[in-house]
Scaffold this active site. Structure first.
Site, PDB file in Angstrom:
ATOM      1  N   GLU A 181     -25.060  34.248 -16.001  1.00 53.94           N
ATOM      2  CA  GLU A 181     -24.283  33.099 -15.509  1.00 53.94           C
ATOM      3  C   GLU A 181     -24.543  32.757 -14.039  1.00 53.94           C
ATOM      4  O   GLU A 181     -23.626  32.637 -13.232  1.00 53.94           O
ATOM      5  CB  GLU A 181     -22.794  33.365 -15.742  1.00 53.94           C
ATOM      6  CG  GLU A 181     -22.446  33.620 -17.203  1.00 53.94           C
ATOM      7  CD  GLU A 181     -20.988  34.017 -17.419  1.00 53.94           C
ATOM      8  OE1 GLU A 181     -20.177  33.862 -16.495  1.00 53.94           O
ATOM      9  OE2 GLU A 181     -20.673  34.494 -18.533  1.00 53.94           O
ATOM     10  N   GLU A 297     -23.511  36.121 -27.611  1.00 51.56           N
ATOM     11  CA  GLU A 297     -22.057  36.409 -27.568  1.00 51.56           C
ATOM     12  C   GLU A 297     -21.285  35.489 -28.531  1.00 51.56           C
ATOM     13  O   GLU A 297     -20.225  34.995 -28.240  1.00 51.56           O
ATOM     14  CB  GLU A 297     -21.529  36.249 -26.136  1.00 51.56           C
ATOM     15  CG  GLU A 297     -22.281  37.062 -25.112  1.00 51.56           C
ATOM     16  CD  GLU A 297     -21.713  36.961 -23.717  1.00 51.56           C
ATOM     17  OE1 GLU A 297     -20.568  36.456 -23.569  1.00 51.56           O
ATOM     18  OE2 GLU A 297     -22.386  37.362 -22.760  1.00 51.56           O
TER      19      GLU A 297
HETATM   20  O1  G3I Z   1     -10.186  48.697 -18.380  1.00 46.10           O
HETATM   21  C1  G3I Z   1      -9.138  48.026 -17.657  1.00 46.10           C
HETATM   22  C2  G3I Z   1      -7.837  48.779 -17.873  1.00 46.10           C
HETATM   23  O2  G3I Z   1      -7.938  50.068 -17.285  1.00 46.10           O
HETATM   24  C3  G3I Z   1      -6.686  47.977 -17.234  1.00 46.10           C
HETATM   25  O3  G3I Z   1      -5.462  48.634 -17.518  1.00 46.10           O
HETATM   26  C4  G3I Z   1      -6.687  46.565 -17.849  1.00 46.10           C
HETATM   27  C5  G3I Z   1      -5.568  45.708 -17.321  1.00 46.10           C
HETATM   28  O4  G3I Z   1      -5.948  45.178 -16.058  1.00 46.10           O
HETATM   29  O5  G3I Z   1      -7.953  45.913 -17.556  1.00 46.10           O
HETATM   30  C6  G3I Z   1      -9.010  46.611 -18.193  1.00 46.10           C
HETATM   31  O6  G3I Z   1     -10.215  45.956 -17.883  1.00 46.10           O
HETATM   32  C7  G3I Z   1     -10.335  44.707 -18.561  1.00 46.10           C
HETATM   33  C8  G3I Z   1     -11.657  44.735 -19.342  1.00 46.10           C
HETATM   34  O7  G3I Z   1     -11.919  43.452 -19.951  1.00 46.10           O
HETATM   35  C9  G3I Z   1     -11.633  45.799 -20.444  1.00 46.10           C
HETATM   36  O8  G3I Z   1     -10.664  45.462 -21.380  1.00 46.10           O
HETATM   37  C10 G3I Z   1     -10.419  43.595 -17.497  1.00 46.10           C
HETATM   38  O9  G3I Z   1      -9.136  43.480 -16.905  1.00 46.10           O
HETATM   39  C11 G3I Z   1     -10.771  42.276 -18.182  1.00 46.10           C
HETATM   40  O10 G3I Z   1     -10.972  41.273 -17.189  1.00 46.10           O
HETATM   41  C12 G3I Z   1     -12.068  42.447 -18.941  1.00 46.10           C
HETATM   42  O11 G3I Z   1     -12.345  41.221 -19.617  1.00 46.10           O
HETATM   43  C13 G3I Z   1     -13.701  41.103 -20.050  1.00 46.10           C
HETATM   44  C14 G3I Z   1     -14.280  39.820 -19.441  1.00 46.10           C
HETATM   45  O12 G3I Z   1     -15.649  39.666 -19.881  1.00 46.10           O
HETATM   46  C15 G3I Z   1     -14.266  39.879 -17.939  1.00 46.10           C
HETATM   47  O13 G3I Z   1     -14.621  38.588 -17.478  1.00 46.10           O
HETATM   48  C16 G3I Z   1     -13.729  40.972 -21.579  1.00 46.10           C
HETATM   49  O14 G3I Z   1     -13.288  42.193 -22.176  1.00 46.10           O
HETATM   50  C17 G3I Z   1     -15.146  40.672 -22.043  1.00 46.10           C
HETATM   51  O15 G3I Z   1     -15.157  40.393 -23.442  1.00 46.10           O
HETATM   52  C18 G3I Z   1     -15.695  39.442 -21.308  1.00 46.10           C
HETATM   53  O16 G3I Z   1     -17.022  39.272 -21.689  1.00 46.10           O
HETATM   54  C19 G3I Z   1     -17.705  38.172 -21.039  1.00 46.10           C
HETATM   55  C20 G3I Z   1     -19.150  38.575 -20.888  1.00 46.10           C
HETATM   56  O17 G3I Z   1     -19.245  39.769 -20.141  1.00 46.10           O
HETATM   57  C21 G3I Z   1     -19.945  37.437 -20.259  1.00 46.10           C
HETATM   58  N1  G3I Z   1     -19.798  36.206 -21.040  1.00 46.10           N
HETATM   59  C22 G3I Z   1     -18.410  35.796 -21.216  1.00 46.10           C
HETATM   60  C23 G3I Z   1     -17.628  36.904 -21.910  1.00 46.10           C
HETATM   61  C24 G3I Z   1     -16.203  36.469 -22.175  1.00 46.10           C
HETATM   62  O18 G3I Z   1     -15.555  36.232 -20.969  1.00 46.10           O
END
Ligand code: G3I
Length: 388
Positions: A181, A297
């Site tokens: 991105e 994705e």
């Molecule tokens: O692991 C922590 C946990 O310890 C904490 O308690 C919790 C609450 O804050 O957060 C957890 O981390 C989260 C992580 O996912 C794992 O679940 C992050 O906050 C959260 O922001 C993160 O979101 C991920 C997101 O990317 C971040 O932008 C999504 O799972 C993931 O599916 C998503 O994937 C992205 C690709 O990498 C790039 N393309 C878009 C796609 C969707 O946004």
């Protein structure tokens, strides 16, 4: 129940007595939802018949394609049904978050590979390919990053991160999303580049640097540029496709070791309809650069659809089949990965929940890991694809 409309009567005739319930759902949904684009309603009566029970990976392999999905280590390690479904359906696995800076770098001088190693081992144990996501991104950087990284040391941090992480899995990786991105025309930067710490500290050449360092650390891995919001035919997507193509042309003209474009394909049911001609022409333009293409994705958000799961599943399945029939027509497309495999674990539950609170249904398997019509749609698309 029925408006005395010819459409409802036609749908009833189409379904016959046995499908009356479905027709009622369809007709009621139709009557309630005047804002649908016409093609979505056609999905409500489409036949998603599939021959046999062959899992998606088998249907993909039969055409020289690779099929797989993303998964989080926390879910996969604790959910035996998810494990069985991933092993049955997927020929490739990509960590959803475990190879991002936020997860790998608890401190500037400490790497934590425990979760990504577990996923790499799971893939090896089950003879699955493994791909990495992502070495350079503007999101999910660790808390310490903004305090520690600056113009003077950014190159050192970037080179050391890519070298350390890529070397650890060298020879095991099918492919890496090296840069993710990097284009955002709304940021009004040169060449439509996205504002990020990397652009701020290192300038546009950070992208070429990232691919050269990754190629040195793992000469075997396919190096991918991964991007979102390329799929639809709006003005914004059109501008973004042009900027991405120019970036790829520039990188190739400088001999950068880049091998493929990743098209994320986070689709939205009931979004502006896909313009198959424009999308297909973009894929041809990318392929003409000598690049392969991965659908990296794939999911179909049903956030804007009616609450009836039967209606949502039919429309989502139609989007899956329509989209894949266009992208798989391009022989440079070599892989399709869903962003998650089952509705039980999808980022969309958190990021784009439904206003009615109903669980979202964007993926091929439902939350009990049973195939949905979306699974049929993907199976049909693989079965109808030309062999690579
Ligand atoms: O692991 C922590 C946990 O310890 C904490 O308690 C919790 C609450 O804050 O957060 C957890 O981390 C989260 C992580 O996912 C794992 O679940 C992050 O906050 C959260 O922001 C993160 O979101 C991920 C997101 O990317 C971040 O932008 C999504 O799972 C993931 O599916 C998503 O994937 C992205 C690709 O990498 C790039 N393309 C878009 C796609 C969707 O946004």
């Amino acid at each position: 129940m029925f408006k005395n409309s010819s459409v409802s009567r036609r749908r009833l005739l189409y379904f016959g007595a046995s499908g009356l319930a479905g027709a009622i759902a369809v007709a009621v949904a139709k009557d309630r939802l005047p804002m649908y684009p016409s093609q979505a309603l056609d999905n409500l009566t489409r036949d998603f018949k599939v021959a046999g029970q062959t899992p998606l990976k088998g249907r993909a392999t039969a055409k020289g394609l690779i099929y797989g999905a993303a998964s989080g280590q926390d879910f996969l390690a604790s959910d035996k049904k998810l494990q069985a479904s991933i092993v049955r359906e997927c020929g490739i696995l990509v960590p959803e978050n475990e190879l991002k800076w936020q997860f790998l770098r608890p401190r500037p001088d400490v790497y934590d590979f425990s979760r990504s190693d577990w996923l790499a081992q799971f893939a090896r144990t089950h003879k699955m390919l493994f791909r990495g996501h992502t070495l350079v991104w503007y999101q999910q950087l660790p808390e310490w990053f903004k305090e520690v990284v600056n113009r003077q040391n950014a190159e050192k941090f970037l080179v050391e991160h890519i070298t350390t992480v890529t070397k650890r899995y060298a020879g095991q990786m099918h492919s890496w999303d090296v840069v993710n991105e990097a284009i955002e025309p709304d940021d009004r930067q040169k060449a439509g580049l996205r504002k990020s710490p990397w652009l701020e500290f290192l300038g546009p050449d950070y992208i070429e640097l990232a691919y050269r360092v990754a190629a040195q650390a793992d000469p075997k891995a396919m190096l991918v540029y991964n991007e979102n919001a390329l799929e639809y035919s709006g003005r914004k997507e059109e501008v973004k496709r042009t900027a991405v193509l120019k970036l790829l042309e520039r990188l190739k003209s400088r001999g950068t070791p880049i091998h493929a474009l990743g098209i994320q394909s986070h689709l939205v049911a009931q979004e502006a309809a896909l313009n198959a001609k424009k999308l297909r022409s973009f894929l041809s333009d990318v392929a003409s650069l000598g690049l392969k293409i991965l659908i990296t994705e794939l999911d179909v958000s049903d956030q804007k659809l009616p609450s009836d799961p039967a209606v949502r599943d039919r429309i989502v399945a139609g989007v899956y089949e329509d989209y894949l029939s266009v992208v798989l027509d391009e022989k440079a497309v070599i892989a399709v990965l869903n962003w998650g495999l089952s509705d039980r674990h999808t980022w969309l539950s958190t990021f784009t929940p439904r206003s009615d609170g109903a669980p979202v249904r964007p993926l091929p398997l439902d939350s009990s890991f049973k195939p949905k019509l979306a699974w049929n749609a993907m199976a049909r698309a693989f079965d109808q694809a030309r062999k690579r």
